[in-house]
Structures are given as C-alpha cells and as structure tokens.
Design a protein around this motif. Structure first.
Motif, PDB file in Angstrom:
ATOM      1  N   UNK A 105       1.134  -0.756   0.297  1.00 16.24           N
ATOM      2  CA  UNK A 105       0.079  -0.191   0.209  1.00 16.24           C
ATOM      3  C   UNK A 105       0.902   1.216  -0.034  1.00 16.24           C
ATOM      4  N   UNK A 106       1.890   1.116   0.932  1.00 17.46           N
ATOM      5  CA  UNK A 106       2.919   2.574   1.026  1.00 17.46           C
ATOM      6  C   UNK A 106       3.321   2.359  -0.077  1.00 17.46           C
ATOM      7  N   UNK A 107       3.683   1.126  -0.619  1.00 17.75           N
ATOM      8  CA  UNK A 107       5.000   1.081  -2.469  1.00 17.75           C
ATOM      9  C   UNK A 107       4.248   1.917  -3.399  1.00 17.75           C
ATOM     10  N   UNK A 108       3.412   1.655  -3.468  1.00 12.34           N
ATOM     11  CA  UNK A 108       2.183   1.887  -4.254  1.00 12.34           C
ATOM     12  C   UNK A 108       1.954   3.755  -4.167  1.00 12.34           C
ATOM     13  N   UNK A 109       1.132   4.330  -2.764  1.00 15.67           N
ATOM     14  CA  UNK A 109       1.136   5.486  -2.645  1.00 15.67           C
ATOM     15  C   UNK A 109       2.358   6.302  -2.379  1.00 15.67           C
ATOM     16  N   UNK A 110       3.647   6.089  -2.871  1.00 15.69           N
ATOM     17  CA  UNK A 110       4.744   6.754  -2.449  1.00 15.69           C
ATOM     18  C   UNK A 110       4.997   6.754  -4.633  1.00 15.69           C
ATOM     19  N   UNK A 111       4.618   5.635  -4.880  1.00 15.54           N
ATOM     20  CA  UNK A 111       4.993   5.247  -6.408  1.00 15.54           C
ATOM     21  C   UNK A 111       3.859   6.351  -7.236  1.00 15.54           C
ATOM     22  N   UNK A 112       2.666   6.284  -7.138  1.00 12.00           N
ATOM     23  CA  UNK A 112       1.621   6.496  -8.279  1.00 12.00           C
ATOM     24  C   UNK A 112       1.261   7.743  -7.577  1.00 12.00           C
ATOM     25  N   UNK A 113       0.660   7.692  -6.519  1.00 10.45           N
ATOM     26  CA  UNK A 113      -0.193   9.473  -5.919  1.00 10.45           C
ATOM     27  C   UNK A 113       0.425  10.182  -6.007  1.00 10.45           C
ATOM     28  N   UNK A 114       0.150  11.280  -6.420  1.00 10.97           N
ATOM     29  CA  UNK A 114       0.032  12.811  -6.365  1.00 10.97           C
ATOM     30  C   UNK A 114       0.131  13.324  -5.097  1.00 10.97           C
ATOM     31  N   UNK A 166      10.265  -3.136   2.948  1.00  8.53           N
ATOM     32  CA  UNK A 166       9.475  -3.816   1.902  1.00  8.53           C
ATOM     33  C   UNK A 166       8.695  -2.709   1.308  1.00  8.53           C
ATOM     34  N   UNK A 167       8.699  -1.587   1.707  1.00  5.83           N
ATOM     35  CA  UNK A 167       8.144  -0.040   0.971  1.00  5.83           C
ATOM     36  C   UNK A 167       9.520  -0.022   0.216  1.00  5.83           C
ATOM     37  N   UNK A 168      10.198   0.526   0.477  1.00  8.98           N
ATOM     38  CA  UNK A 168      11.035   0.503  -0.466  1.00  8.98           C
ATOM     39  C   UNK A 168      11.742  -0.286  -2.100  1.00  8.98           C
ATOM     40  N   UNK A 169      11.505  -1.651  -1.268  1.00  6.62           N
ATOM     41  CA  UNK A 169      11.184  -2.432  -2.547  1.00  6.62           C
ATOM     42  C   UNK A 169       9.856  -2.631  -3.574  1.00  6.62           C
ATOM     43  N   UNK A 170       8.740  -2.571  -2.720  1.00  4.13           N
ATOM     44  CA  UNK A 170       8.064  -2.680  -3.778  1.00  4.13           C
ATOM     45  C   UNK A 170       7.451  -0.977  -4.286  1.00  4.13           C
ATOM     46  N   UNK A 171       8.294  -0.236  -3.737  1.00  2.00           N
ATOM     47  CA  UNK A 171       7.665   1.234  -4.292  1.00  2.00           C
ATOM     48  C   UNK A 171       8.270   1.645  -5.912  1.00  2.00           C
ATOM     49  N   UNK A 172      10.245   0.787  -5.898  1.00  2.00           N
ATOM     50  CA  UNK A 172      10.344   0.602  -6.898  1.00  2.00           C
ATOM     51  C   UNK A 172      10.087   0.018  -8.137  1.00  2.00           C
ATOM     52  N   UNK A 173       9.606  -1.212  -7.059  1.00  2.00           N
ATOM     53  CA  UNK A 173       8.637  -1.662  -8.170  1.00  2.00           C
ATOM     54  C   UNK A 173       8.041  -1.968  -9.335  1.00  2.00           C
ATOM     55  N   UNK A 174       6.666  -1.301  -9.036  1.00  2.60           N
ATOM     56  CA  UNK A 174       5.793  -0.901  -9.039  1.00  2.60           C
ATOM     57  C   UNK A 174       5.740   0.487 -10.185  1.00  2.60           C
ATOM     58  N   UNK A 175       7.319   1.536  -9.623  1.00  2.63           N
ATOM     59  CA  UNK A 175       7.971   2.518 -10.652  1.00  2.63           C
ATOM     60  C   UNK A 175       8.026   1.858 -11.939  1.00  2.63           C
ATOM     61  N   UNK A 176       8.218   0.283 -11.813  1.00  4.83           N
ATOM     62  CA  UNK A 176       8.518  -0.084 -12.950  1.00  4.83           C
ATOM     63  C   UNK A 176       7.263  -0.614 -13.889  1.00  4.83           C
ATOM     64  N   UNK A 177       6.070  -1.114 -13.679  1.00  4.45           N
ATOM     65  CA  UNK A 177       4.884  -0.928 -14.083  1.00  4.45           C
ATOM     66  C   UNK A 177       4.779  -0.034 -15.176  1.00  4.45           C
ATOM     67  N   UNK A 178       4.723   0.344 -16.513  1.00  4.27           N
ATOM     68  CA  UNK A 178       3.810   1.581 -16.850  1.00  4.27           C
ATOM     69  C   UNK A 178       3.061   1.907 -16.932  1.00  4.27           C
ATOM     70  N   UNK A 192     -10.304   2.952  -8.215  1.00  6.02           N
ATOM     71  CA  UNK A 192      -8.387   2.836  -7.981  1.00  6.02           C
ATOM     72  C   UNK A 192      -8.220   1.782  -7.128  1.00  6.02           C
ATOM     73  N   UNK A 193      -8.768   0.884  -6.191  1.00  9.26           N
ATOM     74  CA  UNK A 193      -8.884   0.096  -5.403  1.00  9.26           C
ATOM     75  C   UNK A 193      -8.917  -1.321  -6.457  1.00  9.26           C
ATOM     76  N   UNK A 194      -9.850  -1.608  -6.926  1.00  5.40           N
ATOM     77  CA  UNK A 194      -9.728  -2.234  -8.490  1.00  5.40           C
ATOM     78  C   UNK A 194      -8.329  -1.980  -9.092  1.00  5.40           C
ATOM     79  N   UNK A 195      -7.952  -1.244  -9.495  1.00  5.76           N
ATOM     80  CA  UNK A 195      -6.846  -1.280 -10.506  1.00  5.76           C
ATOM     81  C   UNK A 195      -5.470  -1.625  -9.856  1.00  5.76           C
ATOM     82  N   UNK A 196      -5.373  -1.260  -8.351  1.00  2.00           N
ATOM     83  CA  UNK A 196      -4.641  -2.343  -7.527  1.00  2.00           C
ATOM     84  C   UNK A 196      -4.585  -3.263  -7.305  1.00  2.00           C
TER      85      UNK A 196
END
Length: 290
Positions: A105-114, A166-178, A192-196
């Motif tokens: 959740x935190x990694x996705x927020x840091x990667x996608x949310x503004x 774990x936050x760092x690993x997930x955030x960095x991987x979500x950044x690689x997803x187009x 948004x929650x369905x996309x996640x």
C-alpha cells in the motif's frame, strides 16, 4: 590487422581471467558459508554433547540416523517445544502478511499518487533504515506496557509490521510498471482500489516474493524483541528456546541438541526460499531506477 588481432586476444584473455577470478571467489565464499551449515548437520547426527576443537568434520565418524532421531525426540519433548515452534511460525506468518501488505500500500502510494511532500516523506521512511532497533526498543517496550500487550501475540507482531525495506522494494517495482496499463484499466471503468488489487499487485509478484523472504527471515530470527517483550514461557519463540540447551550456568552447551534445534529452525526458511525462489531472483535483480 595483426595488431587488432593481438588486442582482441588480450581482451579475451582478460575477460577469461576475470571470469575465473569471479568463480574462484564465489567458490571460496560458498565454502565459508557452507562449512557452519555442514558442521551443524553432522553434529545433530551425533550423540556427544561436547564440541571438540578442532572439530571432527568426518561425516561418517560417530554419526547415525538413530542418534538424530534420539536428539529430535529429546528436543521435541523438551518443555513446550511444539508450542514454542508454533509461536515462531504464527508470529512470522502474521508479520509477513502485515508487513508485505503495508509495504504494498505504501509503496504504491509513493509510486503512483501525487501529494505534497511525497518524495520527502519517502526519504524519511528510508531514513528509518539507519536507526538500529536497540535505539527504539525501550520506547517500543514502554508502549507495549501501556497497552498491556506484554507476552501477547499482538505485542510480538505489531511492532514488526511496518518495514521501510518492504516499502522501498514495492515502491521501486511499482515504478517499473507502465502507467499505461493502469490507465487502460481506468478507462475500462475500474476504480483505484480495483486497479491496485486486480492489475498492479498481481504484476508485482517478484517484489512481493522478495519482501516476503526478507520479512520472514527478519521475524523468524528476531531475538532481541521477543527477549524484551515476552515474560511468559508459553509465549517463547525459537531464538529464545536455544538458550535452554545451555547448562544452568551457561558453561555447558548440549551441542547435539542445539544443532538439532537449528535444523528445525532452518526448515521453514529453506521452504520459504524454495517456494519463492523463482520470483525472488527476479525481484532482487530488478531495475530499481525507472
């Protein structure tokens, strides 16, 4: 052309030497890491409680399957060992589930949310990796004491759930997803929650596997926090149980039984790695920079 051929030959020789050097260093490191594991296994198959120096590394000397079975029965019948084993398994599974979920959740927020201060907040989370646990252990203990959670499962589990790694690993991987993949799902009407949960999370299996292994090993081998938090024998975990196989004054160690406990302790970590090996290898070798 003669000079060009000589340069090419020198380059090939240099690359071959570099490769052999890497292989040699890898073999030496593998031996260094495997020798303690090897000695642990053969000691568990022996009847003597003593450890000689230099150690007897002969796998056929004084070893027997019957000795290992005897040691296993002794260990499993010692105190509440099945309950202590369950405690370690249950706590580690809960920590992994909570830590990986929070990290996703935190990694996705840091990667996608503004949102304002997002990058600074992420750097603050990473900064917690530089804080050793003993620095915050007293504060954590007092907090659990105020909640009356000492010697409880929630007291063992909750302080370990939030993991900056774990936050760092997930955030960095979500950044690689187009982002186009998620945009297409949004156009199809997904929220948004369905996309996640239906798009992004299933694509992050390598990162989830890596975070799972790191979280499990960290919780499974954790000694300091259970030592502080647990005041009741029925809540002991395996790292604490190992101390029982010392003599009353700590001078006599029952090495054969302790090594048997070590083997029982290693089994879950080996199983976890085998199950997630495929995704773990791709997870740790993924590109951390978009």
């Amino acid at each position: 052309m003669f000079k060009s051929g000589r340069i090419k030959k020198n380059i090939n020789v240099g690359e071959a030497a570099k490769t052999y050097l890497i292989y040699a260093i890898s073999i030496i490191l593998a031996i260094v890491y495997l020798v303690p594991f090897y000695w642990t296994v053969i000691k568990a198959f022996r009847n003597s409680i003593f450890a000689n120096f230099p150690p007897n590394m002969d796998p056929l000397s004084q070893t027997s399957i019957s000795y290992f079975i005897t040691n296993l029965r002794t260990v499993w019948g010692f105190g509440d060992f099945p309950l202590w084993y369950f405690n370690s398994v249950f706590v580690s599974i809960c920590v992994v589930a909570g830590s990986v979920f929070v990290g996703m959740l935190a990694g996705y927020a840091f990667a996608r949310l503004r949102f304002p201060g997002r990058d600074y907040l992420f750097y603050a989370v990473l900064a917690t990796l530089m804080i050793p646990f003993p620095v915050i252990s007293i504060a954590s203990y007092v907090f659990m004491l105020d909640l009356n959670w000492l010697s409880t499962y929630q007291g063992l589990i909750l302080p370990q759930i939030a993991s900056a790694l774990d936050v760092f690993i997930m955030r960095q991987y979500f950044l690689t997803i187009p982002e186009e993949v998620e945009l297409a799902a949004k156009i199809d009407g997904m929220r948004p929650w369905q996309i996640f949960f239906r798009v992004s999370a299933p694509m992050a299996k390598p990162a989830i596997a890596a975070a799972t292994i790191f979280s499990f090993i960290g919780s499974w081998n954790n000694f300091l926090w259970p030592l502080m938090e647990v005041h009741s024998l029925n809540m002991f975990t395996l790292p604490l149980v190992l101390n029982f196989f010392k003599g009353a004054n700590g001078t006599q160690i029952y090495w054969n039984q302790m090594m048997t406990v070590n083997i029982l302790t290693m089994i879950p970590t080996i199983v976890i790695f085998i199950v997630f090996e495929k995704y773990f290898i791709s997870g740790i070798s993924m590109n951390y920079y978009r």
